[in-house]
Design a protein around this motif. Structure first.
Motif, mmCIF file in Angstrom:
data_model
loop_
_atom_site.group_PDB
_atom_site.id
_atom_site.type_symbol
_atom_site.label_atom_id
_atom_site.label_comp_id
_atom_site.label_asym_id
_atom_site.label_seq_id
_atom_site.Cartn_x
_atom_site.Cartn_y
_atom_site.Cartn_z
ATOM 1 N N GLY A 286 -24.980 -6.528 -17.594
ATOM 2 C CA GLY A 286 -24.426 -5.573 -16.639
ATOM 3 C C GLY A 286 -22.970 -5.303 -16.940
ATOM 4 N N TYR A 287 -22.306 -4.628 -16.013
ATOM 5 C CA TYR A 287 -20.889 -4.293 -16.159
ATOM 6 C C TYR A 287 -20.094 -4.898 -15.009
ATOM 7 N N SER A 288 -18.863 -5.273 -15.301
ATOM 8 C CA SER A 288 -17.912 -5.679 -14.274
ATOM 9 C C SER A 288 -16.580 -5.017 -14.580
ATOM 10 N N LEU A 299 -15.765 -3.988 -9.158
ATOM 11 C CA LEU A 299 -17.036 -3.278 -9.133
ATOM 12 C C LEU A 299 -17.950 -3.926 -10.163
ATOM 13 N N SER A 300 -19.164 -4.299 -9.747
ATOM 14 C CA SER A 300 -20.109 -4.928 -10.670
ATOM 15 C C SER A 300 -21.458 -4.253 -10.566
ATOM 16 N N THR A 301 -22.176 -4.231 -11.687
ATOM 17 C CA THR A 301 -23.533 -3.698 -11.715
ATOM 18 C C THR A 301 -24.425 -4.677 -12.463
ATOM 19 N N ASP A 302 -25.730 -4.586 -12.242
ATOM 20 C CA ASP A 302 -26.647 -5.361 -13.067
ATOM 21 C C ASP A 302 -27.116 -4.475 -14.212
ATOM 22 N N TRP A 305 -28.313 -0.657 -13.731
ATOM 23 C CA TRP A 305 -27.398 0.268 -13.051
ATOM 24 C C TRP A 305 -27.708 1.725 -13.396
#
Length: 354
Positions: A286-288, A299-302, A305
């Motif tokens: 994911g992204y952070s 902001l975080s995503t798996d 996303w």
């Protein structure tokens, strides 16, 4: 803005290029003008057929001169993520000088990161053709540059910007990408030897994002520090691209830190895993994004996303076509252009069909 459809050429018809062609065919404000292919087996095939759509009457060509001679407004330049994204800069300049705007899907997000020579080369081509060049993408091109800059609108007194991308390649089918470019399945010695070349290409792309964010924040960078670490497979396993033997490389972490005033001010961390289920270290896919300021923003995503990353990258390029074609000639980054938005589907638009 133009009152006629913008005529678009797709350069390269891999998975991303085919998605771009499908997007062009779906939009009334865009018209497919041509397609360049690298695979000899694709030469002469209808561009629509290549993209899984009805025939368009436009045959694919492998001859760059045929593309240069076309009457077109824009070329979506997507030759693939292999190696140095600027190895084709002569081609990009030729396209620009021929009167075609260029939207690149790999590199060209912030050419000024690479010094005055590249800037002068691109600007000269743009001046001769009355055209613009613009780089897009997902990362780089959105998550590692445009998104963190967007978040900085919510804070002040910024101390540090951090972006983390973690990718799981267990389902990626390309042996070339997974085993050759990323080096998974190689012995530790072979991996480190191969990464000497990859290191330069990785740093080249990351430097564009770092310099773009820095320019957006009004920062002058001193240097970019690069660090790479890796982990070995704890057991034999097989992924979509093939087997990874125990004791061979199964994960890598690249850290790029933009330094100013003797300290890191922007950091991009890129983590690649052959199989995230087997390598737990360095976190989940994911992204952070974190902006340390007053207040701090995170902001975080798996990994889910976006439902289709290739389709997203294609849309990012296509949504930029009208803006880039209407822009003043020259290098045009996210910092130079008005906001670029998507388009409402006709079936949902007021008065639209269905």
């Amino acid at each position: 803005m133009s009152t006629r459809p913008y005529r678009v050429v797709q350069w390269a018809t891999g998975a991303l290029g085919r998605a771009v062609i499908r997007g062009v065919l779906e939009r009334p404000d865009l018209e497919l003008a041509g397609a360049l292919v690298y695979d000899p087996a694709k030469v002469g095939m209808d561009a629509g057929t290549l993209a899984g759509r009805p025939a368009t009457g436009i045959g694919a060509t492998a001859d760059p001169q045929e593309i240069l001679d076309l009457d077109a407004d824009c070329v979506v330049y997507a030759p693939g993520p292999d190696g140095d994204p600027f190895s084709g800069i002569e081609t990009v300049c030729a396209l620009l000088a021929s009167g075609k705007n260029v939207i690149a899907t790999h590199g060209y997000v912030y050419p000024r990161a690479h010094g005055p020579h590249m800037v002068a080369e691109l600007e000269d081509a743009c001046k001769r053709g009355g055209t613009s060049v613009h780089g897009t993408g997902v990362s780089p091109g959105f998550m590692s540059d445009l998104m963190p800059l967007t978040l900085t609108r919510l804070t002040r007194g910024i101390n540090h910007v951090y972006v983390r991308e973690c990718s799981d390649f267990s389902g990626h089918p390309s042996r070339r990408m997974v085993h050759q470019m990323l080096g998974f399945g190689k012995s530790e010695e072979a991996f480190l030897r191969a990464m000497r070349t990859t290191r330069g290409a990785m740093r080249t792309l990351a430097s564009e994002s770092l310099h773009l964010v820095a320019a957006g924040l009004g920062l002058e960078l001193d240097e970019i520090d690069t660090d790479m670490d890796h982990r070995l497979a704890p057991a034999d396993f097989t992924i979509a691209a093939g087997p990874v033997a125990r004791g061979t490389v199964a994960a890598s972490r690249w850290t790029f830190s933009a330094m100013a005033g003797g300290r890191p001010v922007i950091t991009i961390e890129q983590i690649h895993k052959a199989d995230a289920a087997r390598i737990a270290e360095w976190g989940a896919p994911g992204y952070s994004i974190r902006v340390d300021g007053r207040p701090s923003i995170a902001l975080s995503t798996d990994e889910d996303w976006v439902s289709n990353a290739i389709s997203a990258a294609a849309a990012h390029a296509l949504n930029a076509v009208p803006i880039v074609c209407a822009a003043e000639p020259g290098i045009r980054t996210f910092l130079d252009l008005p906001p670029i938005f998507g388009r409402l589907s006709a079936r949902h638009a007021p008065g639209g069909a269905g």
